[in-house]
Enzyme design. Sequence first.
Site, PDB file in Angstrom:
ATOM      1  N   SER A 101      43.217  29.515  34.999  1.00 63.10           N
ATOM      2  CA  SER A 101      42.380  30.307  34.094  1.00 63.10           C
ATOM      3  C   SER A 101      41.531  29.413  33.204  1.00 63.10           C
ATOM      4  CB  SER A 101      43.275  31.134  33.173  1.00 63.10           C
ATOM      5  OG  SER A 101      43.183  32.475  33.458  1.00 63.10           O
ATOM      6  N   PRO A 144      37.594  45.238  22.091  1.00 64.48           N
ATOM      7  CA  PRO A 144      38.760  46.122  21.973  1.00 64.48           C
ATOM      8  C   PRO A 144      38.521  47.481  22.645  1.00 64.48           C
ATOM      9  CG  PRO A 144      38.297  45.076  19.860  1.00 64.48           C
ATOM     10  CD  PRO A 144      37.182  44.680  20.783  1.00 64.48           C
ATOM     11  N   GLU A 374      39.042  40.021  35.015  1.00 63.06           N
ATOM     12  CA  GLU A 374      37.959  39.792  35.993  1.00 63.06           C
ATOM     13  C   GLU A 374      37.767  40.999  36.915  1.00 63.06           C
ATOM     14  OE1 GLU A 374      35.761  37.702  36.232  1.00 63.06           O
ATOM     15  OE2 GLU A 374      36.400  35.990  35.028  1.00 63.06           O
ATOM     16  N   THR A 376      39.668  44.973  37.136  1.00 61.88           N
ATOM     17  CA  THR A 376      41.004  45.396  37.578  1.00 61.88           C
ATOM     18  C   THR A 376      40.960  45.727  39.071  1.00 61.88           C
ATOM     19  OG1 THR A 376      40.595  47.750  37.207  1.00 61.88           O
ATOM     20  CG2 THR A 376      41.385  46.483  35.305  1.00 61.88           C
TER      21      THR A 376
HETATM   22  P1  TGC Z   1      25.903  47.854  37.575  1.00 64.46           P
HETATM   23  O1  TGC Z   1      24.813  48.836  37.672  1.00 64.46           O
HETATM   24  O2  TGC Z   1      26.941  47.805  38.634  1.00 64.46           O
HETATM   25  O3  TGC Z   1      25.292  46.378  37.458  1.00 64.46           O
HETATM   26  C1  TGC Z   1      24.238  46.034  36.584  1.00 64.46           C
HETATM   27  C2  TGC Z   1      23.417  44.977  37.294  1.00 64.46           C
HETATM   28  O4  TGC Z   1      24.246  43.837  37.591  1.00 64.46           O
HETATM   29  C3  TGC Z   1      24.344  43.633  39.010  1.00 64.46           C
HETATM   30  N1  TGC Z   1      25.757  43.297  39.269  1.00 64.46           N
HETATM   31  C4  TGC Z   1      26.190  42.082  39.586  1.00 64.46           C
HETATM   32  N2  TGC Z   1      25.540  40.930  39.790  1.00 64.46           N
HETATM   33  C5  TGC Z   1      26.289  39.852  40.118  1.00 64.46           C
HETATM   34  N3  TGC Z   1      27.630  39.866  40.217  1.00 64.46           N
HETATM   35  C6  TGC Z   1      28.304  41.014  40.007  1.00 64.46           C
HETATM   36  N4  TGC Z   1      29.628  41.013  40.093  1.00 64.46           N
HETATM   37  C7  TGC Z   1      27.582  42.184  39.686  1.00 64.46           C
HETATM   38  N5  TGC Z   1      27.941  43.458  39.415  1.00 64.46           N
HETATM   39  C8  TGC Z   1      26.805  44.128  39.189  1.00 64.46           C
HETATM   40  C9  TGC Z   1      23.928  44.933  39.648  1.00 64.46           C
HETATM   41  O5  TGC Z   1      23.411  44.745  40.930  1.00 64.46           O
HETATM   42  C10 TGC Z   1      22.883  45.431  38.659  1.00 64.46           C
HETATM   43  O6  TGC Z   1      21.700  44.714  38.897  1.00 64.46           O
HETATM   44  P2  TGC Z   1      20.264  45.434  38.723  1.00 64.46           P
HETATM   45  O7  TGC Z   1      19.289  44.374  39.078  1.00 64.46           O
HETATM   46  O8  TGC Z   1      20.292  46.589  39.685  1.00 64.46           O
HETATM   47  O9  TGC Z   1      20.195  45.876  37.292  1.00 64.46           O
HETATM   48  O10 TGC Z   1      26.553  48.032  36.161  1.00 64.46           O
HETATM   49  P3  TGC Z   1      27.710  48.956  35.729  1.00 64.46           P
HETATM   50  O11 TGC Z   1      27.636  49.109  34.231  1.00 64.46           O
HETATM   51  O12 TGC Z   1      27.753  50.201  36.572  1.00 64.46           O
HETATM   52  O13 TGC Z   1      28.943  47.985  36.087  1.00 64.46           O
HETATM   53  C11 TGC Z   1      30.108  48.462  36.432  1.00 64.46           C
HETATM   54  C12 TGC Z   1      31.070  47.350  36.891  1.00 64.46           C
HETATM   55  C13 TGC Z   1      32.414  47.985  36.971  1.00 64.46           C
HETATM   56  C14 TGC Z   1      30.685  46.920  38.294  1.00 64.46           C
HETATM   57  C15 TGC Z   1      31.084  46.112  36.039  1.00 64.46           C
HETATM   58  O14 TGC Z   1      30.765  46.362  34.757  1.00 64.46           O
HETATM   59  C16 TGC Z   1      32.401  45.318  36.130  1.00 64.46           C
HETATM   60  O15 TGC Z   1      32.513  44.445  36.984  1.00 64.46           O
HETATM   61  N6  TGC Z   1      33.417  45.591  35.241  1.00 64.46           N
HETATM   62  C17 TGC Z   1      34.615  44.749  35.122  1.00 64.46           C
HETATM   63  C18 TGC Z   1      34.499  43.913  33.878  1.00 64.46           C
HETATM   64  C19 TGC Z   1      35.134  42.567  34.042  1.00 64.46           C
HETATM   65  O16 TGC Z   1      35.455  42.111  35.137  1.00 64.46           O
HETATM   66  N7  TGC Z   1      35.291  41.852  32.944  1.00 64.46           N
HETATM   67  C20 TGC Z   1      35.804  40.516  32.986  1.00 64.46           C
HETATM   68  C21 TGC Z   1      35.675  39.819  31.655  1.00 64.46           C
HETATM   69  S1  TGC Z   1      35.885  38.065  31.736  1.00 64.46           S
HETATM   70  C22 TGC Z   1      37.485  37.837  32.119  1.00 64.46           C
HETATM   71  O17 TGC Z   1      38.223  38.714  32.384  1.00 64.46           O
HETATM   72  C23 TGC Z   1      37.930  36.417  32.154  1.00 64.46           C
HETATM   73  S2  TGC Z   1      39.594  36.256  32.582  1.00 64.46           S
HETATM   74  C24 TGC Z   1      39.866  34.603  32.597  1.00 64.46           C
HETATM   75  C25 TGC Z   1      39.716  33.974  33.966  1.00 64.46           C
HETATM   76  O18 TGC Z   1      38.709  34.203  34.661  1.00 64.46           O
HETATM   77  O19 TGC Z   1      40.592  33.237  34.394  1.00 64.46           O
HETATM   78  P1  FAD Z   2      40.376  49.309  30.573  1.00 66.93           P
HETATM   79  O1  FAD Z   2      38.973  49.085  30.985  1.00 66.93           O
HETATM   80  O2  FAD Z   2      40.618  50.099  29.327  1.00 66.93           O
HETATM   81  O3  FAD Z   2      41.185  49.973  31.772  1.00 66.93           O
HETATM   82  C1  FAD Z   2      42.480  50.545  31.595  1.00 66.93           C
HETATM   83  C2  FAD Z   2      42.923  51.131  32.938  1.00 66.93           C
HETATM   84  O4  FAD Z   2      41.993  52.164  33.336  1.00 66.93           O
HETATM   85  C3  FAD Z   2      42.915  50.105  34.067  1.00 66.93           C
HETATM   86  O5  FAD Z   2      43.996  50.358  34.940  1.00 66.93           O
HETATM   87  C4  FAD Z   2      41.617  50.370  34.793  1.00 66.93           C
HETATM   88  O6  FAD Z   2      41.645  50.008  36.182  1.00 66.93           O
HETATM   89  C5  FAD Z   2      41.489  51.888  34.629  1.00 66.93           C
HETATM   90  N1  FAD Z   2      40.111  52.353  34.703  1.00 66.93           N
HETATM   91  C6  FAD Z   2      39.059  52.010  33.922  1.00 66.93           C
HETATM   92  N2  FAD Z   2      37.934  52.628  34.315  1.00 66.93           N
HETATM   93  C7  FAD Z   2      38.276  53.398  35.373  1.00 66.93           C
HETATM   94  C8  FAD Z   2      37.554  54.299  36.227  1.00 66.93           C
HETATM   95  N3  FAD Z   2      36.236  54.522  36.064  1.00 66.93           N
HETATM   96  N4  FAD Z   2      38.236  54.927  37.214  1.00 66.93           N
HETATM   97  C9  FAD Z   2      39.560  54.694  37.393  1.00 66.93           C
HETATM   98  N5  FAD Z   2      40.297  53.854  36.623  1.00 66.93           N
HETATM   99  C10 FAD Z   2      39.657  53.224  35.631  1.00 66.93           C
HETATM  100  N6  FAD Z   2      37.762  39.064  28.868  1.00 66.93           N
HETATM  101  C11 FAD Z   2      36.730  38.225  28.528  1.00 66.93           C
HETATM  102  O7  FAD Z   2      35.628  38.680  28.254  1.00 66.93           O
HETATM  103  N7  FAD Z   2      36.932  36.870  28.474  1.00 66.93           N
HETATM  104  C12 FAD Z   2      38.114  36.302  28.759  1.00 66.93           C
HETATM  105  O8  FAD Z   2      38.243  35.058  28.725  1.00 66.93           O
HETATM  106  C13 FAD Z   2      39.214  37.149  29.107  1.00 66.93           C
HETATM  107  N8  FAD Z   2      40.448  36.615  29.341  1.00 66.93           N
HETATM  108  C14 FAD Z   2      41.510  37.451  29.545  1.00 66.93           C
HETATM  109  C15 FAD Z   2      42.797  36.902  29.630  1.00 66.93           C
HETATM  110  C16 FAD Z   2      43.898  37.742  29.791  1.00 66.93           C
HETATM  111  C17 FAD Z   2      45.270  37.155  29.849  1.00 66.93           C
HETATM  112  C18 FAD Z   2      43.710  39.143  29.915  1.00 66.93           C
HETATM  113  C19 FAD Z   2      44.878  40.048  30.135  1.00 66.93           C
HETATM  114  C20 FAD Z   2      42.450  39.685  29.822  1.00 66.93           C
HETATM  115  C21 FAD Z   2      41.335  38.852  29.628  1.00 66.93           C
HETATM  116  N9  FAD Z   2      40.044  39.381  29.467  1.00 66.93           N
HETATM  117  C22 FAD Z   2      38.989  38.555  29.139  1.00 66.93           C
HETATM  118  C23 FAD Z   2      39.841  40.838  29.432  1.00 66.93           C
HETATM  119  C24 FAD Z   2      39.817  41.480  30.815  1.00 66.93           C
HETATM  120  O9  FAD Z   2      38.654  41.188  31.512  1.00 66.93           O
HETATM  121  C25 FAD Z   2      39.986  43.008  30.618  1.00 66.93           C
HETATM  122  O10 FAD Z   2      41.310  43.197  30.194  1.00 66.93           O
HETATM  123  C26 FAD Z   2      39.689  43.778  31.887  1.00 66.93           C
HETATM  124  O11 FAD Z   2      38.312  43.716  32.206  1.00 66.93           O
HETATM  125  C27 FAD Z   2      40.120  45.264  31.774  1.00 66.93           C
HETATM  126  O12 FAD Z   2      39.668  45.834  30.586  1.00 66.93           O
HETATM  127  P2  FAD Z   2      40.698  46.642  29.603  1.00 66.93           P
HETATM  128  O13 FAD Z   2      41.901  45.795  29.427  1.00 66.93           O
HETATM  129  O14 FAD Z   2      39.920  47.055  28.423  1.00 66.93           O
HETATM  130  O15 FAD Z   2      41.139  47.889  30.450  1.00 66.93           O
END
Ligand code: TGC
Ligand code: FAD
Length: 399
Positions: A101, A144, A374, A376
């Site tokens: 990570s 949050p 990254e 779910t």
């Molecule tokens: P959506 O309409 O899908 O997308 C907006 C624009 O972005 C483009 N796009 C992407 N481009 C590159 N890579 C991707 N993965 C992309 N996903 C979407 C898309 O084509 C669009 O482009 P344009 O030109 O048409 O405007 O936007 P939405 O609001 O419907 O998105 C929904 C969703 C679920 C796909 C997206 O928001 C999402 O992936 N949600 C999950 C959030 C997430 O993964 N957060 C992670 C935070 S960082 C973290 O967790 C670090 S953990 C530590 C570690 O990595 O070890």
């Molecule tokens: P929520 O979005 O509230 O989801 C809760 C539940 O609802 C999940 O089971 C989900 O799958 C489900 N759900 C949500 N939407 C839907 C839907 N439309 N239909 C069906 N089910 C749905 N984030 C950063 O930005 N930077 C970091 O460095 C980072 N590091 C992290 C490190 C750790 C250890 C952890 C645990 C998290 C980290 N995160 C980071 C945050 C992480 O990316 C989020 O926890 C993750 O994206 C999910 O968001 P949430 O926890 O708010 O869950």
Amino acid sequence: MVASMTNGTARLDYFGLDPLLTDEDRLTRDTVGRVVDREVIPRIGRAWLAGEFPRELVSKLGALRLFGANLPQEYGCAGMSNIAYGLIMQELERGDSGVRSFASVQGALVMYPIHAYGSEAQRQKWLPAMAAGERIGCFGLTEPNAGSDPAAMQTRARRTSDGWILDGTKMWITNGSIADVALVWAKGDDGQIRGFLVDPKTPGFSAHDIHTKASMRASVTSELVLENVRVHEEDVLPGGTGLGKPLSCLTQARYGIAWGAVGAAIACYEEALGYARERMAFGRPIAATQIIQERLVNMLTEITTAQLLAYQLGRLKDAGTMRYTHVSMAKRNNVRMALRVARDARTILGAYGITLEYHAMRHAANLESVDTYEGTYDVHTLILGRDITGFDAFGAPQA
Ligand code: TGC
Ligand code: FAD
């Protein structure tokens, strides 16, 4: 007690993938593997229990240029193939998901966007120092009240005459309190999301560690609070406007996770296999029973399938034809696979399996986070479902 087995040097390769790798890929994997065997595996259980990130690793991994290793050499990075980069992630996560990570955040979530969307001055300032592990980065997207749906973020950026003022809270931020730079994503008055390189010493910025984790304990996870934080224009990513930009960073990190999860699964499988061969019950090794053999065969089959998926994903990325939906499939499958393998390994280890002298329980607990962050498992299901059906099932209004 049956001795814990960590067989890092013998590579698990049931389907003969090894000859498909280049010499550089193999050398990279084996070098990182030896570092993990020597520096991570012997002490990670204690660090995890204490809730401490093994920070001394950062300079050691940096000396090997393992951070942002697929970025170009002109910025002090290793310039490796994406397959070599994936193998680095595999080996780091064979040690612990928290160590991988750290490297994912540093390389894929901070160095990648600085390289892709930053100014030349920002690249020169940050990339060589971060590649060497002399500077640490964190990535603030989640809040949050906005995790899976980052478009709903509430952190705001207000324009001033010479820059911006940020207000908001970021949650669950890996490396948050140890970072030298926080890449914070915030929404401007124009509704556009932008990336800001925030100096944590700026007045109004504070980081608060989350100490109640039962997962990812050898990793720093923090809340970031921004209250009237001033950011100069030169610290805004000039090419980093629009939600697609942070999402593209997630694609890079998810790519590494698809490989990393294989490493965690290998560690669990090897530990369980070694234990099962030695552990006696009813007058014979438990490995001589049909149920244990079936478990081990399922584990090996799942790992092998995931290895093939990761390898082909790497080939697509190196060829420039990888789509983010490919990455969703690999992240979703490989992490859930690793979670199942870790739980099965824990079962095979019996009571010993609940301790931190063995690795399966720690990996299983960590993988709960990896399955959530990254994107779910469910979010990746919906990304793939949208791709193959054309219907958006996230809950947004349909056109
Ligand atoms: P959506 O309409 O899908 O997308 C907006 C624009 O972005 C483009 N796009 C992407 N481009 C590159 N890579 C991707 N993965 C992309 N996903 C979407 C898309 O084509 C669009 O482009 P344009 O030109 O048409 O405007 O936007 P939405 O609001 O419907 O998105 C929904 C969703 C679920 C796909 C997206 O928001 C999402 O992936 N949600 C999950 C959030 C997430 O993964 N957060 C992670 C935070 S960082 C973290 O967790 C670090 S953990 C530590 C570690 O990595 O070890
Ligand atoms: P929520 O979005 O509230 O989801 C809760 C539940 O609802 C999940 O089971 C989900 O799958 C489900 N759900 C949500 N939407 C839907 C839907 N439309 N239909 C069906 N089910 C749905 N984030 C950063 O930005 N930077 C970091 O460095 C980072 N590091 C992290 C490190 C750790 C250890 C952890 C645990 C998290 C980290 N995160 C980071 C945050 C992480 O990316 C989020 O926890 C993750 O994206 C999910 O968001 P949430 O926890 O708010 O869950």
